[in-house]
Design an enzyme around this catalytic site. Sequence first.
Site, PDB file in Angstrom:
ATOM      1  N   PHE A   1      51.558  57.152  14.462  1.00  0.00           N
ATOM      2  CA  PHE A   1      52.811  56.787  13.810  1.00  0.00           C
ATOM      3  C   PHE A   1      52.490  56.396  12.368  1.00  0.00           C
ATOM      4  CE2 PHE A   1      56.483  54.144  12.790  1.00  0.00           C
ATOM      5  CZ  PHE A   1      57.496  54.987  13.222  1.00  0.00           C
TER       6      PHE A   1
ATOM      7  N   ASP B   1      46.469  51.037  19.316  1.00  0.00           N
ATOM      8  CA  ASP B   1      47.910  50.828  19.173  1.00  0.00           C
ATOM      9  C   ASP B   1      48.540  51.190  20.513  1.00  0.00           C
ATOM     10  OD1 ASP B   1      50.659  51.170  18.780  1.00  0.00           O
ATOM     11  OD2 ASP B   1      50.424  51.889  16.731  1.00  0.00           O
TER      12      ASP B   1
ATOM     13  N   TYR C   1      59.685  46.084  21.807  1.00  0.00           N
ATOM     14  CA  TYR C   1      61.096  46.486  21.810  1.00  0.00           C
ATOM     15  C   TYR C   1      61.316  47.863  22.430  1.00  0.00           C
ATOM     16  CZ  TYR C   1      59.564  48.792  17.473  1.00  0.00           C
ATOM     17  OH  TYR C   1      58.892  49.542  16.539  1.00  0.00           O
ATOM     18  N   LYS C   2      60.247  48.549  22.815  1.00  0.00           N
ATOM     19  CA  LYS C   2      60.396  49.856  23.452  1.00  0.00           C
ATOM     20  C   LYS C   2      60.477  49.665  24.963  1.00  0.00           C
ATOM     21  CE  LYS C   2      57.694  52.035  19.737  1.00  0.00           C
ATOM     22  NZ  LYS C   2      58.774  52.626  18.943  1.00  0.00           N
TER      23      LYS C   2
ATOM     24  N   ARG D   1      62.504  64.529  21.443  1.00  0.00           N
ATOM     25  CA  ARG D   1      61.770  63.584  22.290  1.00  0.00           C
ATOM     26  C   ARG D   1      62.683  62.961  23.343  1.00  0.00           C
ATOM     27  NH1 ARG D   1      58.687  58.978  19.493  1.00  0.00           N
ATOM     28  NH2 ARG D   1      60.819  58.201  19.335  1.00  0.00           N
TER      29      ARG D   1
END
Length: 412
Positions: free
Chosen positions: A126, A198, A221-222, A371
Site C-alpha cells: 500500500f 504490515d 478499522y478493516k 476488489r
Amino acid sequence: MGVSRAECQDLDARDPLRGFREEFSLPPGVVYLLGNSLGALPRHTPERVARTVETEWGRHLGASWNTAGWWDMPQSTGDRIAPLIGAGPGEVLAGDSTSVNIFKVVTAALPLRPDRRVIVSDLDNFPTDRYVVEGAAQALGTYEIRDIGERGPSLADALDDGVALVLLSQVDYRTGAARDMAAVTEQVQAAGALMVWDLCHSAGAMPVRVGEADFAVGCTYKYLNGGPGAPAYLYVAPRHQEAVRNPLSGWHGHAAPFDFEPHYRPAPGVRRFATGSPPILSYAALNASLDIWERVDLSEVRAKSLALTSLFIDLLDDLVPPGLGLVLATPRDPERRGSQVSYRHPQGYPVVRALADRGVIGDYREPDFVRFGFAPLYLRHVDVFDAATALAEVLGEELWRDERYARRLTVT
C-alpha cells in the site's frame, strides 16, 4: 452451474459463525464486500461510545483517566489485540495511525543495525508504506531504499549484508495474495536484517502469527471493525523492547510522566512507543468490537474465509464466459490468499459503480483492480451467490456502459 442458491442457504444453516452476523448493523438489501477497507458497525458500538461520552466524560470528567482506565488504554487495548496476531501481553501497543506507527517502528529499528544502510520495500505495498519509508530515509539521511515486487527484483535478490530492515505486507492490498510470514521472516533474518510486517489486510481475516518477526504494524478499522479512524497498533518483539527508542518521544511514553521531568526517559517495554493523549472515543468503539473478537475462533474464521472466497471464484468461473474482460488477479490456491478476491477488468471503475447500484458494495483500485473483501463474521454464502450473480449480469449485459458510471467519485 455448480452451486445453487438453495445449497448456499444450507451451508449458512450449518455455519458455526452464523450467530455473529446478528451482532453487526448491516443495511438491508446490501451485500457488503468492503470489509477489507472499512468493517461493518458492531451493534453495541453506539451504546459503548455513548456511555463513554455521557457517563465517563459527562459525569466523571477527568477522574475517568483513572476510574475508567483511560490512561492505560493504549496498553490494555493492545493486549486485547495481541492474540489476534499471535503476540503476548506487553508486546502490542494500540494508538496513532498505521502510517505514524510505520515511521516509529522503522526509525526505531534502524539503529539496531548501525552498519547497514539499506531499507527494502515492496513497490506493491500500500503506497503509505513506501511513502513513510521515503520520509524516514530522508529524515535519517544516508539510507538507500531498495524496491522489490512486480517492478523490481525478488526479495532473495535484494537481500545482502547491507540490508538493515525489510518492510512487507502479509497480504497484498490489490490482489489479496498472501505471503508465508514464517518463511519470509526466516529468510530476512538469515541475511542479518530486521523484519517488519504490515498486517492491515490480514489481522481479523485469518490467524496471524508474528512468530519471530521483529516488529509489526496494523490497523483496526478493516476486518477488526473498529470504525473509521480507529487506533492502529504496533508490535515490538520482547527482545528489542529495551534497546529501541521511540523517535516521537512524547509525554505518554515517559518512564514517569507525572514527575514532569525536563528530559525524556523512555518507559519500560512497549509503552515507550506511546506519544500523545489517546483518542478515548475511538478506543471505546474499538473495544466494543474487540468484545466480539474475544469470542471468535480464528481457525473457524479462516475456514469460512477460504470457503467464501473459493465459492466466489467458482461461481464466476461458471457465470462469466471468456471474452468479457474479467481476469482473476487473486491466487487460485486457497493457502496463498487472504480474505479477498480481486479481478482485473479494463472498465473496472464503472463495473464497481454499476454493482453498487445493485446493492453489491466492492471497490476499485488503479489501474484496473475490482476488489471484494470477505468478512467471515457477517457474510453468508447466499451473499456470495448474490454478488457473483450481480457481477455476471453487469458484465454480460454491459450495464457498466451507463454514462452515469463514467464520472469518478471517491472510492476508498
